[in-house]
Design a protein around this motif. Structure first.
Motif, PDB file in Angstrom:
ATOM      1  N   UNK A 189      -7.776   9.315   4.566  1.00 56.13           N
ATOM      2  CA  UNK A 189      -6.403   9.498   4.114  1.00 56.13           C
ATOM      3  C   UNK A 189      -5.786  10.728   4.786  1.00 56.13           C
ATOM      4  N   UNK A 198      -7.535  -8.564  10.538  1.00 57.59           N
ATOM      5  CA  UNK A 198      -7.827  -8.465  11.981  1.00 57.59           C
ATOM      6  C   UNK A 198      -8.831  -9.516  12.439  1.00 57.59           C
ATOM      7  N   UNK A 212       6.190   9.209   6.990  1.00 56.82           N
ATOM      8  CA  UNK A 212       5.815  10.448   7.698  1.00 56.82           C
ATOM      9  C   UNK A 212       6.063  10.304   9.198  1.00 56.82           C
ATOM     10  N   UNK A 213       5.685   9.153   9.749  1.00 52.24           N
ATOM     11  CA  UNK A 213       5.884   8.939  11.180  1.00 52.24           C
ATOM     12  C   UNK A 213       7.372   9.010  11.544  1.00 52.24           C
ATOM     13  N   UNK A 273      -3.363  -9.966  12.538  1.00 54.99           N
ATOM     14  CA  UNK A 273      -3.045  -9.621  13.921  1.00 54.99           C
ATOM     15  C   UNK A 273      -3.279 -10.754  14.912  1.00 54.99           C
ATOM     16  N   UNK A 310      -1.489  -4.033  12.453  1.00 53.50           N
ATOM     17  CA  UNK A 310      -2.236  -2.900  11.905  1.00 53.50           C
ATOM     18  C   UNK A 310      -3.660  -2.957  12.436  1.00 53.50           C
ATOM     19  N   UNK A 311      -4.313  -1.836  12.653  1.00 50.92           N
ATOM     20  CA  UNK A 311      -3.774  -0.489  12.526  1.00 50.92           C
ATOM     21  C   UNK A 311      -2.938  -0.135  13.754  1.00 50.92           C
ATOM     22  N   UNK A 337       2.706   6.741   5.072  1.00 49.33           N
ATOM     23  CA  UNK A 337       2.393   6.970   6.492  1.00 49.33           C
ATOM     24  C   UNK A 337       3.595   6.623   7.368  1.00 49.33           C
ATOM     25  N   UNK A 340      -8.992   3.714  15.930  1.00 46.34           N
ATOM     26  CA  UNK A 340      -7.528   3.717  16.027  1.00 46.34           C
ATOM     27  C   UNK A 340      -6.905   4.687  15.028  1.00 46.34           C
ATOM     28  N   UNK A 377      -1.636  -6.608   9.046  1.00 51.69           N
ATOM     29  CA  UNK A 377      -3.036  -6.696   9.462  1.00 51.69           C
ATOM     30  C   UNK A 377      -3.364  -8.083  10.015  1.00 51.69           C
ATOM     31  N   UNK A 434     -11.032  -0.129  13.938  1.00 50.52           N
ATOM     32  CA  UNK A 434     -10.176   0.417  12.877  1.00 50.52           C
ATOM     33  C   UNK A 434     -10.330   1.941  12.791  1.00 50.52           C
ATOM     34  N   UNK A 469       0.846  -1.197   0.000  1.00 47.83           N
ATOM     35  CA  UNK A 469       0.000   0.000   0.000  1.00 47.83           C
ATOM     36  C   UNK A 469       0.883   1.250   0.000  1.00 47.83           C
ATOM     37  N   UNK A 477      -6.944  -4.676   6.164  1.00 47.61           N
ATOM     38  CA  UNK A 477      -6.799  -4.604   7.620  1.00 47.61           C
ATOM     39  C   UNK A 477      -7.978  -5.269   8.323  1.00 47.61           C
ATOM     40  N   UNK A 527      -6.461  -0.920   1.556  1.00 46.36           N
ATOM     41  CA  UNK A 527      -5.815  -1.032   2.871  1.00 46.36           C
ATOM     42  C   UNK A 527      -6.857  -1.279   3.967  1.00 46.36           C
ATOM     43  N   UNK A 583      -4.557   9.890   8.132  1.00 49.62           N
ATOM     44  CA  UNK A 583      -3.346   9.060   8.154  1.00 49.62           C
ATOM     45  C   UNK A 583      -2.122   9.842   7.685  1.00 49.62           C
ATOM     46  N   UNK A 584      -2.290  10.585   6.596  1.00 47.02           N
ATOM     47  CA  UNK A 584      -1.136  11.235   5.970  1.00 47.02           C
ATOM     48  C   UNK A 584      -1.018  12.721   6.300  1.00 47.02           C
ATOM     49  N   UNK A 585      -2.090  13.285   6.856  1.00 47.65           N
ATOM     50  CA  UNK A 585      -2.068  14.714   7.123  1.00 47.65           C
ATOM     51  C   UNK A 585      -2.456  15.538   5.912  1.00 47.65           C
TER      52      UNK A 585
END
Lengths: 121, 148
Positions: free
Chosen positions: B69, B97, A18-19, A83, A102-103, A15, B19, A81, B16, A9, B93, B89, B72-74
């Motif tokens: 988005x 999960x 960025x973190x 988990x 994830x998340x 992401x 979070x 994911x 999800x 992805x 997820x 995504x 997550x990305x700003x």
């Protein structure tokens, strides 16, 4: 210190990148599947890899085995994911330093990286 | 699918959004899909193999995906590739999960990303197909689950 991000992805790759801006790390490169990741790993020899599991071409756990054959001391955080505890345990048994489901939050990722790399600010 | 299994899907989706954005999604009353189409602009479809064959898809419009988005990305983006990546995504997820409940034999594919409303999206889902309506920040989405 150099980091390599592996995830199919592009949003997750961005992401994670960025973190990392809060850490003193250089982005060595990104890959979108396990096959690309093995090739890139050999080229850039990063200090740390974040590695997704469910990816096309080659999944993350197969990629992890190949990376550790190239560099047995490689530091890899598996981020997935998937988990369930069994998948996390399998990743750790294969040699991952950490498993992050994830998340996840920025804080969780940054704390794991600091724990694994020690001296990173 | 049992009521407990359905609840687990609902909990995973709620968690999800909580979070990722700090704002939980609210769920509508799940129902069994009949003839009507339950597909919005962007869909991420996950094929399931193992003892519980079938599929799961998450479908949403551009506003929800773009806003998420942004969380997550700003930065909110609305280009086609980013919206498809975001819906994939989320699907990945959620499907991953639920293995906490269904176990490691619940094998998930990489997401198939779909724009628009193709006729064949339900072929992978095994009836009865359950629809879980989702509301998040005034935008709607659906999680659709069909497993043996």
């Amino acid at each position: 210190m150099k980091l390599m991000i592996v995830d199919d992805s592009s949003i997750m790759r961005r992401a994670i990148g960025k973190y990392l801006s809060v850490l003193d790390l250089e982005l060595a490169g990104t890959a979108s599947n396990g096959q690309e990741a093995v090739t890139l790993f050999q080229k850039v020899l990063p200090d740390l890899v974040t590695l997704d599991i469910t990816m096309p071409e080659m999944d993350g756990l197969t990629c992890l085995e190949k990376i550790l054959r190239i560099a047995p001391l490689a530091k890899v955080i598996v981020i997935s994911a998937l988990s369930d505890p069994q998948t996390g345990l399998r990743a750790l048994k294969l040699g991952a330093k950490s498993f992050l489901p994830k998340p996840f939050t920025e804080t969780q990722l940054v704390e794991e990286i600091r724990r694994i790399l020690g001296g990173v600010k | 699918m049992t009521e407990a299994e359905l609840k687990f899907f609902i909990d995973v989706v709620t968690d999800y959004f909580q979070q990722v954005s700090g704002v939980g999604a609210s769920m509508g009353i799940p129902y069994v899909k009949k003839e009507e189409a339950v597909v919005l602009s962007y869909t991420g479809l996950i094929g399931i193999s193992g003892p519980r064959k079938g599929g799961i898809y998450f479908t949403a419009g551009p506003a929800l995906l773009s806003t998420l988005m942004g969380e997550i990305l700003g930065v909110e983006e609305a280009d086609e590739d980013s919206l498809l990546d975001m819906v994939g995504e989320i699907s990945n997820t959620v499907a991953g999960n639920v293995r906490k409940s269904f176990g490691t034999e619940f094998l998930i594919s990489v997401p198939m990303l779909i724009k628009g409303k193709p006729d064949d999206i339900l072929f992978r889902l095994k009836p009865p197909v359950f629809v879980i309506p989702i509301n998040w920040r005034h935008e709607r989405a659906f999680l659709v689950v069909g497993l043996e």
